[in-house]
Design a protein around this motif. Sequence first.
Motif, mmCIF file in Angstrom:
data_model
loop_
_atom_site.group_PDB
_atom_site.id
_atom_site.type_symbol
_atom_site.label_atom_id
_atom_site.label_comp_id
_atom_site.label_asym_id
_atom_site.label_seq_id
_atom_site.Cartn_x
_atom_site.Cartn_y
_atom_site.Cartn_z
ATOM 1 N N ALA A 140 46.007 102.686 81.812
ATOM 2 C CA ALA A 140 44.965 103.100 80.864
ATOM 3 C C ALA A 140 43.741 103.564 81.619
ATOM 4 O O ALA A 140 43.247 102.903 82.523
ATOM 5 N N GLY A 141 43.239 104.710 81.255
ATOM 6 C CA GLY A 141 42.094 105.294 81.928
ATOM 7 C C GLY A 141 42.124 106.782 81.764
ATOM 8 O O GLY A 141 43.050 107.349 81.197
ATOM 9 N N GLY A 142 41.112 107.478 82.262
ATOM 10 C CA GLY A 142 41.049 108.916 82.100
ATOM 11 C C GLY A 142 40.955 109.268 80.637
ATOM 12 O O GLY A 142 40.178 108.733 79.882
ATOM 13 N N GLY A 143 41.802 110.201 80.191
ATOM 14 C CA GLY A 143 41.759 110.589 78.805
ATOM 15 C C GLY A 143 42.634 109.739 77.926
ATOM 16 O O GLY A 143 42.555 109.802 76.705
ATOM 17 N N GLU A 188 48.302 115.196 81.336
ATOM 18 C CA GLU A 188 47.971 115.553 82.711
ATOM 19 C C GLU A 188 48.952 114.870 83.660
ATOM 20 O O GLU A 188 49.073 113.645 83.655
ATOM 21 N N CYS A 189 49.641 115.671 84.461
ATOM 22 C CA CYS A 189 50.618 115.157 85.423
ATOM 23 C C CYS A 189 49.964 115.110 86.799
ATOM 24 O O CYS A 189 49.562 116.154 87.338
ATOM 25 N N GLY A 190 49.831 113.896 87.355
ATOM 26 C CA GLY A 190 49.167 113.746 88.638
ATOM 27 C C GLY A 190 49.895 112.787 89.554
ATOM 28 O O GLY A 190 51.000 112.328 89.254
ATOM 29 N N HIS A 191 49.261 112.442 90.685
ATOM 30 C CA HIS A 191 49.930 111.619 91.683
ATOM 31 C C HIS A 191 50.084 110.178 91.225
ATOM 32 O O HIS A 191 50.892 109.433 91.785
ATOM 33 N N ARG A 192 49.341 109.754 90.202
ATOM 34 C CA ARG A 192 49.482 108.391 89.695
ATOM 35 C C ARG A 192 50.406 108.319 88.480
ATOM 36 O O ARG A 192 50.629 107.243 87.942
ATOM 37 N N GLY A 193 50.900 109.473 88.032
ATOM 38 C CA GLY A 193 51.791 109.494 86.888
ATOM 39 C C GLY A 193 51.335 110.509 85.854
ATOM 40 O O GLY A 193 50.594 111.454 86.162
ATOM 41 N N PHE A 194 51.757 110.296 84.616
ATOM 42 C CA PHE A 194 51.469 111.223 83.531
ATOM 43 C C PHE A 194 50.536 110.545 82.525
ATOM 44 O O PHE A 194 50.797 109.420 82.077
ATOM 45 N N THR A 195 49.446 111.227 82.160
ATOM 46 C CA THR A 195 48.506 110.717 81.167
ATOM 47 C C THR A 195 48.713 111.472 79.861
ATOM 48 O O THR A 195 48.339 112.649 79.765
ATOM 49 N N PRO A 196 49.311 110.858 78.839
ATOM 50 C CA PRO A 196 49.529 111.570 77.571
ATOM 51 C C PRO A 196 48.239 111.679 76.768
ATOM 52 O O PRO A 196 47.482 110.711 76.642
ATOM 53 N N LEU A 197 47.993 112.856 76.215
ATOM 54 C CA LEU A 197 46.758 113.120 75.473
ATOM 55 C C LEU A 197 47.003 113.523 74.028
ATOM 56 O O LEU A 197 46.222 113.179 73.142
ATOM 57 N N THR A 198 48.073 114.273 73.777
ATOM 58 C CA THR A 198 48.376 114.779 72.439
ATOM 59 C C THR A 198 49.884 114.786 72.254
ATOM 60 O O THR A 198 50.630 115.001 73.211
ATOM 61 N N ALA A 199 50.334 114.538 71.024
ATOM 62 C CA ALA A 199 51.776 114.499 70.759
ATOM 63 C C ALA A 199 52.086 115.183 69.433
ATOM 64 O O ALA A 199 51.237 115.271 68.535
ATOM 65 N N TRP A 200 53.324 115.674 69.338
ATOM 66 C CA TRP A 200 53.827 116.301 68.121
ATOM 67 C C TRP A 200 55.178 115.678 67.769
ATOM 68 O O TRP A 200 56.037 115.502 68.640
ATOM 69 N N HIS A 201 55.361 115.375 66.498
ATOM 70 C CA HIS A 201 56.658 114.886 66.027
ATOM 71 C C HIS A 201 57.547 116.085 65.720
ATOM 72 O O HIS A 201 57.062 117.120 65.249
ATOM 73 N N GLY A 221 59.510 118.866 64.044
ATOM 74 C CA GLY A 221 59.452 119.407 62.698
ATOM 75 C C GLY A 221 58.087 119.357 62.050
ATOM 76 O O GLY A 221 57.927 119.799 60.902
ATOM 77 N N CYS A 222 57.073 118.831 62.755
ATOM 78 C CA CYS A 222 55.720 118.730 62.180
ATOM 79 C C CYS A 222 54.731 119.411 63.126
ATOM 80 O O CYS A 222 54.604 119.003 64.282
ATOM 81 N N PRO A 223 54.032 120.456 62.664
ATOM 82 C CA PRO A 223 53.129 121.183 63.548
ATOM 83 C C PRO A 223 51.790 120.483 63.776
ATOM 84 O O PRO A 223 51.007 120.907 64.619
ATOM 85 N N GLU A 224 51.510 119.408 63.009
ATOM 86 C CA GLU A 224 50.217 118.741 63.147
ATOM 87 C C GLU A 224 50.188 117.877 64.404
ATOM 88 O O GLU A 224 51.035 116.993 64.587
ATOM 89 N N PRO A 225 49.212 118.092 65.285
ATOM 90 C CA PRO A 225 49.129 117.285 66.507
ATOM 91 C C PRO A 225 48.520 115.919 66.232
ATOM 92 O O PRO A 225 47.753 115.740 65.273
ATOM 93 N N VAL A 226 48.856 114.958 67.072
ATOM 94 C CA VAL A 226 48.260 113.625 67.002
ATOM 95 C C VAL A 226 47.535 113.379 68.323
ATOM 96 O O VAL A 226 48.161 113.334 69.385
ATOM 97 N N ALA A 227 46.209 113.283 68.260
ATOM 98 C CA ALA A 227 45.424 112.994 69.459
ATOM 99 C C ALA A 227 45.584 111.532 69.821
ATOM 100 O O ALA A 227 45.389 110.650 68.971
ATOM 101 N N LEU A 228 45.961 111.245 71.053
ATOM 102 C CA LEU A 228 46.243 109.884 71.495
ATOM 103 C C LEU A 228 45.000 109.302 72.151
ATOM 104 O O LEU A 228 44.460 109.879 73.102
ATOM 105 N N GLY A 229 44.533 108.171 71.652
ATOM 106 C CA GLY A 229 43.341 107.585 72.243
ATOM 107 C C GLY A 229 42.920 106.341 71.517
ATOM 108 O O GLY A 229 43.517 105.926 70.546
#
Length: 449
Positions: free
Chosen positions: A400-403, A426-439, A441-449
Amino acid sequence: MTEQGVRPTAEQVLALAPDDASRTAGAKLGRAGPWSQIGGSASGLVWGVCTGSGSTPYRTVVDLTGPAYQCSCPSRKFPCKHALGLLLLRAAEGFGESAESGEAPDWAAEWSAGRAAKAARAAAAPGRPADAEAAGRRAERRAARIGAGVAELEQRLEDVLRSGLAGQQRAGYAPWEETAARMVDAQAPGLAARVRELGTIPSCGPGWPARMLEEGALLHLLNRGWLGLAGLPEPLAATVRSRVGLPGPAAEGEVVRDRWLVLAQYDSVSPDGRLTTRRTWLYGLGSGRPALVLDFGPPGRPPELALPVGLAVEAEARFRPGTAGLRADLGERSAAAAPSRVPAGVGTGAALEAYGAALREDPWLDAWPVVLGPVIPIPGELGWQLADAEGTSALPVTPAGGGGSRSGLWQLAALSGGGPVTVFGECGHRGFTPLTAWHPGCPEPVALG
């Protein structure tokens, strides 16, 4: 339907709020009760009059092509709660077909005309003739100051290694802040920022010595790059100048006109609390090019740029030299933001290849923007992972951290329900930081935070 008639969702409107207090206050005004004279135009203008605690109602107008906001209330926040409430009302109920294509009242039309006139004057204004000789002398003096600062910083790093990292927790943050101030005096703000980040590492929990050694080595590499700048290829030299804090003129950058999908937006605060940085990730729907737009706010005032995640804006982006082709300045938007399709995802292997290729251009790059999909979030004792739907490979999720945040991971798990999703991060040397997701069949994004 006109572009003005495409209404953002309530979630996208609330994402524009400068802080939680504005979000809460704006939500209370997202109903018809306090509003009158509401309407909108095909050009992207939305207006209304809100009855508040004062004797005079507040006149609120929003230009959706910016977005830009104007309100007669005394608030210094942008957007204020009245602008948020007006947009929430429109998102929930609309204004009716006649009101959506009406004629703006004088006060709203006057503000819109003023914005257009200001933009026209800026475009027509001739540039000042450059004094090349004076500019060259200033550049030489600044380069000499930076060189002296780099030499001092190298000595500081050498002293830390000679005495050992074990004493850094006991020494505290103050010596690093003093070093950062010296870098500011040397006109190297990029070095100052990295020094401040280095000074916070001993208080970051288990594993800090290894991380401090890694970040110290990258800082040493940047110092050596500056001291050997003349012998570097120009693209790498531009990257070194940018990382030190000496970017090239913005006019030199490549200009790309496109419809830019807003993938994510989040804020971070500097260790000393003096600066808020807003990161907005964009993706060119025509060019396929990612872009990072940065905006800054002083203490007590959030950054002004606010773009709803999931909408696409048509604009010019001018990319800055020496930033791995990422950092861009967004020009005037020519149309209102409109919903867009879900971006196509790639597998975890392709994500790592993209990050590796970017590191060849910029060894100090923290992360590279990637849309993963389809992937499945998997919690575990040693941390979360995002696994390809085929189950062949996976990327670790950053702590947990960053965005991102831990609550965002559980949001992602709930959205997935054990099935595949599309995730931007964001894919970096410490791993992947997820910021937004889509289910699916659904075009509406879900901001993760």
